[in-house]
Scaffold this active site. Sequence first.
Site, PDB file in Angstrom:
ATOM      1  CB  THR A  88      -0.896  -0.005   1.260  1.00  0.00           C
ATOM      2  OG1 THR A  88      -1.418   1.290   1.473  1.00  0.00           O
ATOM      3  CG2 THR A  88      -0.126  -0.398   2.509  1.00  0.00           C
ATOM      4  CG  ASP A  89      -1.086   5.039  -0.914  1.00  0.00           C
ATOM      5  OD1 ASP A  89      -1.669   4.350  -0.040  1.00  0.00           O
ATOM      6  OD2 ASP A  89      -1.648   5.986  -1.503  1.00  0.00           O
ATOM      7  CD  GLU A  90      -3.417   3.406   4.414  1.00  0.00           C
ATOM      8  OE1 GLU A  90      -3.233   3.486   5.631  1.00  0.00           O
ATOM      9  OE2 GLU A  90      -4.525   3.196   3.892  1.00  0.00           O
TER      10      GLU A  90
ATOM     11  CE1 TYR B  38      -3.261  -2.790   5.687  1.00  0.00           C
ATOM     12  CE2 TYR B  38      -3.186  -0.430   5.218  1.00  0.00           C
ATOM     13  CZ  TYR B  38      -3.239  -1.738   4.774  1.00  0.00           C
ATOM     14  OH  TYR B  38      -3.271  -2.007   3.422  1.00  0.00           O
TER      15      TYR B  38
ATOM     16  CE  LYS C 138       0.142  -4.721   2.940  1.00  0.00           C
ATOM     17  NZ  LYS C 138      -0.252  -6.052   2.410  1.00  0.00           N
TER      18      LYS C 138
END
Length: 356
Positions: A133-135, A161, A165
Amino acid sequence: MRVLVTGGAGFIGSAVCRQLVSEAGATVVNIDKLTYAANLASLASIDGTSCYRFEQHDICDQEAVNSLFARWEPSAVIHLAAESHVDRSITGSATFIGTNIVGTYTLLEAARRYYDGLPHPRRKQFRFIHVSTDEVYGSLDSLDSFGRFREDTAYRPSSPYSASKAASDHLALAWYKTYGLPVIVSNCSNNYGPFQFPEKLIPLTILNAMEYKPLPVYGDGSNVRDWLYVEDHAAGLIKLLFEGRPGEKYNFGGDSERSNLEVVNQICDVLDRLCPGSARRRSLIAFVPDRPGHDARYAIDASKAHRELGWQPTRSFEQGLADTVDWYFARGASWLAWARNGVYDGARLGLLATQH
Ligand SMILES: NC(=O)c1ccc[n+]([C@@H]2O[C@H](COP(=O)([O-])OP(=O)(O)OC[C@H]3O[C@@H](n4cnc5c(N)ncnc54)[C@H](O)[C@@H]3O)[C@@H](O)[C@H]2O)c1
């Protein structure tokens, strides 16, 4: 080509399975634990075909995962299985550490053992696509309000989260560097589209707006995300199988930055046109306490994927959102029944005790 897909009963994984079977002519083995977020109905169009198999397993179970590699002898892995909701990670991080970190480690170890035993031509073809993810990059407000995430942007995750990741991305790339496993990591922006579990902003808003229920918007609604239609993401992941370079990262994004409030307003307007009621749905918007650690802005520079993979999003945000609203509108009652079947009642998630 036989692809082992993890998390294939989830939102993005099911789109990957459908495209692999229906468009890429691949055979898929879907490994999924079937958590609350899974929906086997999303696979109805390929279930029962000779090109699709389902295996219910936990990716943290090393013995089971080893035997799946031995039994199915895949030519590639697309790893999507994860706990994926930031709000749930705030109040229950343990399953995120388990599935996202330990599960990824377990899968990498099984893949490494399997890969090491492959004959040369099959080793050359094998790929392990790790879907992230870009998060992991954190919030752009702390870097440059006009900048966008590039593949070499440093990781600064904010939530349990995104931290889990980020850890899994580091493991995946370490397995490339240390063991030579042909890993490719993708970092994608927020997805939307059919079959998304309605705890996430877009389906939650559509379903609440259909029923004239309050539309919760976190904080002042100014947080910006870069939205990508789920089928476009799935197409990018499949391109990685053929065109991606092992050991590399690729960003995917829709070049569609919108604040949360803009997204909610737009959903209201689409539904008002589709199904006018006594009041405009924007009047249902309710500002609620912000998410702890809420990142202000994400934006993706996807030029590497454009250049190296020849990948481009095919739907504008306006088109994709209208299609998505149509989809939920057509299935509203049955979708809600599934989502609320003792699993999720639409309530606010992820608040700290001090915020209640
Ligand atoms: N949704 C997004 O906007 C987005 C954006 C970028 C990247 N991603 C990443 O894409 C992947 C898929 O996201 P999603 O939105 O489809 O998630 P999802 O929550 O809809 O689906 C996750 C799937 O993984 C399965 N799963 C969970 N734990 C498992 C375990 N221990 N063993 C086997 N299966 C397990 C679930 O049953 C479910 O079917 C995730 O890795 C996520 O981090 C998501």
